[in-house]
Design an enzyme around this catalytic site. Sequence first.
Site, PDB file in Angstrom:
ATOM      1  N   SER A  46       0.796  -1.229   0.000  1.00 55.41           N
ATOM      2  CA  SER A  46       0.000   0.000   0.000  1.00 55.41           C
ATOM      3  C   SER A  46       0.826   1.276   0.000  1.00 55.41           C
ATOM      4  CB  SER A  46      -0.948   0.016   1.213  1.00 55.41           C
ATOM      5  OG  SER A  46      -0.225  -0.195   2.413  1.00 55.41           O
ATOM      6  N   ASP A 338      -3.348   8.154   7.615  1.00 53.95           N
ATOM      7  CA  ASP A 338      -4.307   7.241   8.231  1.00 53.95           C
ATOM      8  C   ASP A 338      -3.577   6.279   9.164  1.00 53.95           C
ATOM      9  OD1 ASP A 338      -3.127   5.333   6.626  1.00 53.95           O
ATOM     10  OD2 ASP A 338      -4.961   4.779   5.544  1.00 53.95           O
ATOM     11  N   HIS A 341      -0.207   4.901   7.004  1.00 51.10           N
ATOM     12  CA  HIS A 341       0.360   5.414   5.753  1.00 51.10           C
ATOM     13  C   HIS A 341       0.697   6.886   5.865  1.00 51.10           C
ATOM     14  CE1 HIS A 341      -2.318   1.976   4.746  1.00 51.10           C
ATOM     15  NE2 HIS A 341      -1.237   1.602   4.098  1.00 51.10           N
TER      16      HIS A 341
END
Length: 373
Positions: A46, A338, A341
């Site tokens: 991610s 978040d 990240h």
Amino acid sequence: MATPTKLYTLSLLLAFLFPFSNSLQLDGGNLCLSEKHASLFIFGDSFFDAGNNNYINTTTNFQANFGPYGESFFKYPTGRFSDGRIIPDFIAEYAKLPLITPYLHPGYNRNYIDGANFASAGSGALVETQQGSVTDLHSQLSFFKNLARLFRKKLGNTEAKTFLGRAVYLINTGGNDYSIPFITNSSLLQSISQQEFVDMVIGNLTIVIKEIYKEGGRKFGFLSMPPLGCLPSTRALKPGNTGACFEGMTALAKLHNEAFPKVLQKLERQLSGFRYSIADGYSAFSERINNPSKYGFKEGKIACCGSGPYRGTPSCGGKRSVKEYELCENASDHVFFDFGHPSERANQQFAKLMWSGTPDVTGAYNLKALFEL
């Protein structure tokens, strides 16, 4: 000299395979790449996923295709786990490339001559990590091999070899592998040692690196493992919510960061033409988490978007299992956007470190030097 018919056929081929690219030239009817063109191929999780998980059968746990993701820069969600751009976006900009398209994007404007992004949020170096919900690293490799075959078919073996050899291959993986045993209360680390587990992850990553090398890849870029136990989500896992880092996870990150550079040095000795760049992501994250104001941030530990302690519950956007979430006023004040990240601002700083870092933090080359080789 090529006949008009031949030129027309080649033009159609270019338009189909490389739309909107200005990096190709026709010379005597043959398809040629400009000498200095170096593309960017991206693999991983991610941190690097630009939206591939938008197009696979998965859950919102592994997607970021809803607001407020993307709103700082794109003004709409793209699938990136940030308020704006991620590290590969900045690397592409510094290399004077466009944003690299997610490989699984169904549109026709895939500019493969500039590279492709295969990364999948939630994936790891191990096939078993989130299996069935993400595109693991070995499947990402399969996508790349398909593309390499296409290049050889369209460009010819010699030109394709040159093209793939000039490209830079960014890989970021392992964090999910190391986190899963703790998040799922797995008994895995009761049956094997931490070092054995790290060796397993690095072994799988090394196989992929060697396979990319076999396809023609020569230049590889990495960011070392961050302090995994100090992310908002992992701090929230700590019993008692004392604010301390989850040391079990961070211990795996440290073992990885000690072992992986030695593997890269060995590959450089074994594989002709192999070159690599690895930036010290562990220190870069730690410094910003612990001393945010030194780097222009106001908050290093609490995420901008989420809920619970440190906003470490993955509820940003309200599309996952927890619907309620909080959102800060200015994402660029936070190191983390978040639960795990970086914000766009932090991503840019990490990308600069990878691009132009000095030898004490980015070696054996920085990415700028790799692109120029």
